[in-house]
Design a protein around this motif. Structure first.
Motif, mmCIF file in Angstrom:
data_model
loop_
_atom_site.group_PDB
_atom_site.id
_atom_site.type_symbol
_atom_site.label_atom_id
_atom_site.label_comp_id
_atom_site.label_asym_id
_atom_site.label_seq_id
_atom_site.Cartn_x
_atom_site.Cartn_y
_atom_site.Cartn_z
ATOM 1 N N ALA A 6 -10.175 -4.400 36.373
ATOM 2 C CA ALA A 6 -9.131 -4.934 37.333
ATOM 3 C C ALA A 6 -7.762 -4.089 37.014
ATOM 4 C CB ALA A 6 -9.208 -6.307 36.953
ATOM 5 N N THR A 7 -7.481 -3.706 35.855
ATOM 6 C CA THR A 7 -6.289 -3.255 35.552
ATOM 7 C C THR A 7 -6.247 -1.874 36.096
ATOM 8 O OG1 THR A 7 -6.158 -4.715 33.430
ATOM 9 C CG2 THR A 7 -4.744 -2.857 33.591
ATOM 10 N N LEU A 8 -7.227 -1.045 35.839
ATOM 11 C CA LEU A 8 -7.202 0.344 36.298
ATOM 12 C C LEU A 8 -7.005 0.137 38.088
ATOM 13 C CD1 LEU A 8 -9.914 1.943 34.270
ATOM 14 C CD2 LEU A 8 -7.560 2.501 34.236
ATOM 15 N N ALA A 9 -7.871 -0.528 38.607
ATOM 16 C CA ALA A 9 -7.911 -0.917 40.053
ATOM 17 C C ALA A 9 -6.443 -1.143 40.411
ATOM 18 C CB ALA A 9 -8.964 -1.930 40.586
ATOM 19 N N LEU A 10 -5.812 -2.223 39.795
ATOM 20 C CA LEU A 10 -4.445 -2.687 40.486
ATOM 21 C C LEU A 10 -3.343 -1.437 40.085
ATOM 22 C CD1 LEU A 10 -4.250 -6.185 39.131
ATOM 23 C CD2 LEU A 10 -4.354 -5.360 41.203
ATOM 24 N N ARG A 11 -3.794 -0.522 39.043
ATOM 25 C CA ARG A 11 -2.632 0.597 38.721
ATOM 26 C C ARG A 11 -2.986 1.748 39.707
ATOM 27 N NH1 ARG A 11 -0.961 1.174 32.292
ATOM 28 N NH2 ARG A 11 -0.490 -0.776 32.055
ATOM 29 N N ARG A 12 -4.045 1.787 40.165
ATOM 30 C CA ARG A 12 -4.628 3.074 40.992
ATOM 31 C C ARG A 12 -4.040 2.496 42.482
ATOM 32 N NH1 ARG A 12 -9.839 5.835 38.601
ATOM 33 N NH2 ARG A 12 -8.950 6.347 36.656
ATOM 34 N N GLY A 13 -3.696 1.170 42.695
ATOM 35 C CA GLY A 13 -3.366 1.043 44.095
ATOM 36 C C GLY A 13 -4.507 0.693 44.766
ATOM 37 N N THR A 14 -5.219 -0.151 44.780
ATOM 38 C CA THR A 14 -6.484 -0.568 45.545
ATOM 39 C C THR A 14 -5.779 -1.344 46.667
ATOM 40 O OG1 THR A 14 -8.332 -1.865 45.547
ATOM 41 C CG2 THR A 14 -6.631 -2.911 44.337
ATOM 42 N N THR A 15 -6.866 -1.072 47.929
ATOM 43 C CA THR A 15 -6.457 -1.782 48.930
ATOM 44 C C THR A 15 -6.745 -3.473 48.937
ATOM 45 O OG1 THR A 15 -8.465 -0.997 49.965
ATOM 46 C CG2 THR A 15 -6.573 0.066 50.479
#
Length: 105
Positions: free
Chosen positions: A62-71
């Motif tokens: 979840a942290t990686l997805a938020l940092r990578r700018g998930t839609t």
């Protein structure tokens, strides 16, 4: 003479075409979306089984997805919350029964 289906090749090096670069495996946005969904699924399954492993995995994804700018930031945040809930359930189990897993009966 050219046969059908073959391309004409230029003998002039200035007009010769260079091959296009290979496309990336997957765009960063799709990877981040996949991480958000995986985080949600792992957090949800972690509430029922293997919360020691799936909770932290859900938090990291979840942290990686938020940092990578998930839609899908809502799904990533929900995965983060479920991952934390996994660890809270684990802490309650350990303090109540001195066990690392669910026990029925």
């Amino acid at each position: 003479m050219n046969t059908p289906g073959t391309a004409l090749r230029s003998r002039n090096p200035r007009t010769a075409r260079t091959p296009a670069p290979a496309p990336a495996a997957a765009p960063a946005g799709r990877q981040a979306d996949g991480m958000a969904v995986a985080s949600f699924v792992l957090g949800l399954v972690g509430l029922l089984a293997m919360n020691l492993l799936l909770g932290p995995a859900s938090i990291v994804l979840a942290t990686l997805a938020l940092r990578r700018g998930t839609t899908r930031p809502g799904r990533a945040r929900l995965g983060l919350v479920l991952g934390v809930a996994d660890l809270v359930v684990l802490a309650c189990l350990v303090s109540a029964d001195q066990t690392w897993s669910w026990s029925i009966g």
